[in-house]
Design a protein around this motif. Structure first.
Motif, PDB file in Angstrom:
ATOM      1  N   ALA A 102       9.178  80.694  39.521  1.00  0.00           N
ATOM      2  CA  ALA A 102       8.404  81.710  38.955  1.00  0.00           C
ATOM      3  C   ALA A 102       8.899  82.295  37.757  1.00  0.00           C
ATOM      4  CB  ALA A 102       8.469  83.226  39.691  1.00  0.00           C
ATOM      5  N   MET A 103      10.494  81.490  37.359  1.00  0.00           N
ATOM      6  CA  MET A 103      11.286  81.468  36.642  1.00  0.00           C
ATOM      7  C   MET A 103      11.351  80.249  35.230  1.00  0.00           C
ATOM      8  SD  MET A 103      13.351  83.487  35.013  1.00  0.00           S
ATOM      9  CE  MET A 103      14.812  82.849  33.751  1.00  0.00           C
ATOM     10  N   ASP A 104      11.005  79.333  36.102  1.00  0.00           N
ATOM     11  CA  ASP A 104      10.716  78.224  35.600  1.00  0.00           C
ATOM     12  C   ASP A 104       9.137  78.144  35.261  1.00  0.00           C
ATOM     13  OD1 ASP A 104      10.393  75.133  35.071  1.00  0.00           O
ATOM     14  OD2 ASP A 104      12.166  75.063  35.668  1.00  0.00           O
ATOM     15  N   PHE A 107       7.791  74.605  35.872  1.00  0.00           N
ATOM     16  CA  PHE A 107       6.494  74.363  37.681  1.00  0.00           C
ATOM     17  C   PHE A 107       6.288  75.476  38.137  1.00  0.00           C
ATOM     18  CE2 PHE A 107      11.151  72.425  38.319  1.00  0.00           C
ATOM     19  CZ  PHE A 107      11.125  71.390  37.989  1.00  0.00           C
ATOM     20  N   CYS A 108       5.813  76.221  37.676  1.00  0.00           N
ATOM     21  CA  CYS A 108       5.341  77.627  37.694  1.00  0.00           C
ATOM     22  C   CYS A 108       3.287  77.302  37.880  1.00  0.00           C
ATOM     23  CB  CYS A 108       5.593  79.032  37.366  1.00  0.00           C
ATOM     24  SG  CYS A 108       3.913  80.702  37.680  1.00  0.00           S
ATOM     25  N   LYS A 109       3.770  76.307  35.880  1.00  0.00           N
ATOM     26  CA  LYS A 109       2.534  76.123  35.819  1.00  0.00           C
ATOM     27  C   LYS A 109       1.669  75.059  36.752  1.00  0.00           C
ATOM     28  CE  LYS A 109       2.708  77.669  30.737  1.00  0.00           C
ATOM     29  NZ  LYS A 109       1.437  78.340  30.573  1.00  0.00           N
ATOM     30  N   ILE A 110       2.618  74.209  37.188  1.00  0.00           N
ATOM     31  CA  ILE A 110       2.347  73.452  37.676  1.00  0.00           C
ATOM     32  C   ILE A 110       1.688  73.393  39.155  1.00  0.00           C
ATOM     33  CG2 ILE A 110       3.119  70.813  38.798  1.00  0.00           C
ATOM     34  CD1 ILE A 110       5.192  70.618  36.435  1.00  0.00           C
ATOM     35  N   ILE A 111       2.458  74.054  39.582  1.00  0.00           N
ATOM     36  CA  ILE A 111       1.951  74.743  41.142  1.00  0.00           C
ATOM     37  C   ILE A 111       0.189  75.529  40.850  1.00  0.00           C
ATOM     38  CG2 ILE A 111       1.857  76.217  43.228  1.00  0.00           C
ATOM     39  CD1 ILE A 111       5.314  75.842  42.211  1.00  0.00           C
ATOM     40  N   LEU A 112       0.602  75.943  40.216  1.00  0.00           N
ATOM     41  CA  LEU A 112      -0.970  77.053  39.655  1.00  0.00           C
ATOM     42  C   LEU A 112      -2.133  76.291  39.572  1.00  0.00           C
ATOM     43  CD1 LEU A 112       0.425  80.129  38.710  1.00  0.00           C
ATOM     44  CD2 LEU A 112       0.407  80.074  41.203  1.00  0.00           C
ATOM     45  N   ASP A 113      -1.841  75.101  38.649  1.00  0.00           N
ATOM     46  CA  ASP A 113      -3.155  74.213  38.487  1.00  0.00           C
ATOM     47  C   ASP A 113      -3.206  73.315  39.696  1.00  0.00           C
ATOM     48  OD1 ASP A 113      -3.280  74.860  35.167  1.00  0.00           O
ATOM     49  OD2 ASP A 113      -1.529  72.406  35.670  1.00  0.00           O
ATOM     50  N   TYR A 174      17.785  77.368  23.943  1.00  0.00           N
ATOM     51  CA  TYR A 174      17.957  78.606  25.890  1.00  0.00           C
ATOM     52  C   TYR A 174      17.629  77.431  26.866  1.00  0.00           C
ATOM     53  CZ  TYR A 174      17.693  81.686  21.761  1.00  0.00           C
ATOM     54  OH  TYR A 174      17.724  82.763  20.444  1.00  0.00           O
ATOM     55  N   ASP A 175      17.183  76.379  26.474  1.00  0.00           N
ATOM     56  CA  ASP A 175      16.253  76.187  28.108  1.00  0.00           C
ATOM     57  C   ASP A 175      16.537  74.364  27.420  1.00  0.00           C
ATOM     58  OD1 ASP A 175      16.317  75.129  30.686  1.00  0.00           O
ATOM     59  OD2 ASP A 175      14.076  75.870  30.390  1.00  0.00           O
ATOM     60  N   LYS A 176      17.097  73.075  28.332  1.00  0.00           N
ATOM     61  CA  LYS A 176      17.211  71.680  28.438  1.00  0.00           C
ATOM     62  C   LYS A 176      15.271  71.083  28.734  1.00  0.00           C
ATOM     63  CE  LYS A 176      18.196  70.967  33.515  1.00  0.00           C
ATOM     64  NZ  LYS A 176      19.271  70.147  33.745  1.00  0.00           N
ATOM     65  N   LYS A 177      14.230  72.068  29.260  1.00  0.00           N
ATOM     66  CA  LYS A 177      13.171  72.137  28.937  1.00  0.00           C
ATOM     67  C   LYS A 177      12.089  72.996  28.489  1.00  0.00           C
ATOM     68  CE  LYS A 177      11.061  72.703  33.439  1.00  0.00           C
ATOM     69  NZ  LYS A 177      11.335  71.951  34.599  1.00  0.00           N
ATOM     70  N   VAL A 178      11.388  72.628  27.589  1.00  0.00           N
ATOM     71  CA  VAL A 178      10.519  73.577  26.987  1.00  0.00           C
ATOM     72  C   VAL A 178       9.155  73.147  27.382  1.00  0.00           C
ATOM     73  CG1 VAL A 178       9.947  74.207  24.296  1.00  0.00           C
ATOM     74  CG2 VAL A 178      11.990  73.755  24.649  1.00  0.00           C
ATOM     75  N   VAL A 179       8.081  74.197  27.415  1.00  0.00           N
ATOM     76  CA  VAL A 179       6.590  74.143  27.297  1.00  0.00           C
ATOM     77  C   VAL A 179       5.942  74.219  25.833  1.00  0.00           C
ATOM     78  CG1 VAL A 179       4.931  75.710  28.709  1.00  0.00           C
ATOM     79  CG2 VAL A 179       6.686  75.217  29.815  1.00  0.00           C
ATOM     80  N   VAL A 180       5.294  73.501  25.682  1.00  0.00           N
ATOM     81  CA  VAL A 180       4.330  74.073  24.504  1.00  0.00           C
ATOM     82  C   VAL A 180       2.808  74.181  24.662  1.00  0.00           C
ATOM     83  CG1 VAL A 180       3.549  72.898  22.208  1.00  0.00           C
ATOM     84  CG2 VAL A 180       6.289  71.558  22.995  1.00  0.00           C
ATOM     85  N   LYS A 248       0.806  85.852  46.082  1.00  0.00           N
ATOM     86  CA  LYS A 248       0.843  84.787  47.595  1.00  0.00           C
ATOM     87  C   LYS A 248       0.883  83.319  47.274  1.00  0.00           C
ATOM     88  CE  LYS A 248      -2.378  87.945  49.295  1.00  0.00           C
ATOM     89  NZ  LYS A 248      -4.075  88.366  49.606  1.00  0.00           N
ATOM     90  N   ILE A 249       0.478  82.890  46.105  1.00  0.00           N
ATOM     91  CA  ILE A 249       0.407  81.355  45.833  1.00  0.00           C
ATOM     92  C   ILE A 249       2.449  81.249  46.517  1.00  0.00           C
ATOM     93  CG2 ILE A 249       0.355  79.316  44.985  1.00  0.00           C
ATOM     94  CD1 ILE A 249      -2.501  80.394  44.065  1.00  0.00           C
ATOM     95  N   LEU A 250       3.054  81.878  45.176  1.00  0.00           N
ATOM     96  CA  LEU A 250       4.517  81.470  44.291  1.00  0.00           C
ATOM     97  C   LEU A 250       5.470  82.318  45.921  1.00  0.00           C
ATOM     98  CD1 LEU A 250       4.491  82.082  40.993  1.00  0.00           C
ATOM     99  CD2 LEU A 250       4.292  80.077  42.114  1.00  0.00           C
ATOM    100  N   GLU A 251       4.731  82.445  47.169  1.00  0.00           N
ATOM    101  CA  GLU A 251       5.323  83.950  48.408  1.00  0.00           C
ATOM    102  C   GLU A 251       6.102  85.024  47.380  1.00  0.00           C
ATOM    103  OE1 GLU A 251       6.589  80.498  51.193  1.00  0.00           O
ATOM    104  OE2 GLU A 251       4.990  79.677  51.076  1.00  0.00           O
TER     105      GLU A 251
END
Length: 313
Positions: A102-104, A107-113, A174-180, A248-251
């Motif tokens: 959930a924090m990342d 990863f969250c976007k990829i899973i929910l896709d 703030y992070d080494k990975k960025v979402v655009v 539920k998906i992310l438990e």
């Protein structure tokens, strides 16, 4: 008398917000508990009642339930949860994996896709990614945000290439990975979730801010927070259903806040993000929504502690 310990502060950029959440929590927790507090400073040192702790684990193992209120890295990303799970210590909130996912936001976007949860078009990049890759995928304006973070820290809107470069440099602090993400004109909606013998969703709230809802808008400017919205019944039901599905998906466990973007003109709803340790400050949406629904702040805390104890049986 049950021993409850709240942990707050932390090394993340949301340290000050955690302190504000803690203050509201302490003012409202039921007096039936024997409450202890642990403050984690910005260097990662742990203090119990202003005294540096020598053996954190032994102290935590003596408690009935731990209530983490550290927002952001170290507290909300699964690291603290992993420590507690290693020593079989009961705590409120989502487990290690669910917290981390959930924090990342990447990863969250990829899973929910994979579960067909509708989201705005996005791109996940790192420092080796090319500006050209972003410009080819999106038209301006676009949103740039650190993949791991909260309280809208490090988030900016770019209207041209120059602003894009500046926004990327800021986000990478703030992070080494960025979402655009593609910028859309939309209403910013939020909904709370608690596990009270089943998943309960709150009423839907709305953020009304002048311009982009950044950190300053959240905690400094007088941004309007509405706990009642004039949305269509169908839209509210869709928000509630999607929030429950994501939970539920992310438990996830015990509680969370889900954020959505609603393009009213095209009647399109987009999931934005989920927070597994939502703000507990005096102006935070999560408690305000449930209080609007008839709960008291004290009852919310009681429900979450009860849910945690039941989960660890």
């Amino acid at each position: 008398m049950e021993k409850i310990t709240v942990i707050y502060g932390g090394k993340s950029f949301e340290h000050d917000i955690s302190i504000r959440s803690y203050k509201s929590f302490v003012e409202n927790i039921n007096k039936k508990y024997q409450l202890s507090t642990i403050y984690v400073d910005k260097d990662g040192l742990w203090y119990e009642n202003n005294k540096l702790m020598n053996n954190v684990v032994d102290f935590l193992k003596e408690q009935d339930v731990i209530f983490p209120l550290i927002h952001g890295n170290i507290g909300e990303d699964g690291k603290l949860q992993g420590l507690l799970e290693t020593f079989n210590i009961k705590y409120v909130g989502s487990n290690t994996i669910s917290s981390a996912l959930a924090m990342d936001k990447g990863f969250c976007k990829i899973i929910l896709d994979k579960y067909n949860i509708k989201q705005v078009p996005y791109l996940i990049i790192n420092k080796k990614s090319k500006i050209k890759e972003i410009i080819e995928k999106f038209t301006f304006p676009i949103i740039i945000k650190p993949a791991n973070g909260g309280s809208s820290i490090g988030i900016n809107v770019a209207h041209n290439t120059k602003e894009l470069i500046k926004a990327l440099n800021n986000a990478f602090k703030y992070d080494k990975k960025v979402v655009v993400e593609k910028y859309i004109t939309a209403r910013e909606l939020e909904i709370g979730i608690i596990n009270n013998n089943g998943i309960i969703t709150s009423s839907v709230g709305e953020i009304k801010s002048n311009g982009f809802y950044d950190y300053e808008s959240k905690y400094i400017k007088n941004t309007e927070v509405l706990v009642n919205t004039n949305l269509k019944k169908e839209t509210i039901l869709k928000i509630k259903e999607t929030a429950r599905n994501v939970f539920k998906i992310l438990e996830c466990s015990d509680f969370a806040r889900c954020d959505f973007l609603y393009d009213e003109y095209n009647d399109e709803l987009y999931f934005n993000e989920i927070n597994t340790i939502p703000g507990f400050t005096e102006i935070s949406m999560f408690p305000k929504l449930f209080i609007n629904d008839g709960y008291t702040y004290t009852e919310i805390i009681d429900i979450l502690i009860k849910s945690a104890k039941k989960r660890f049986k």
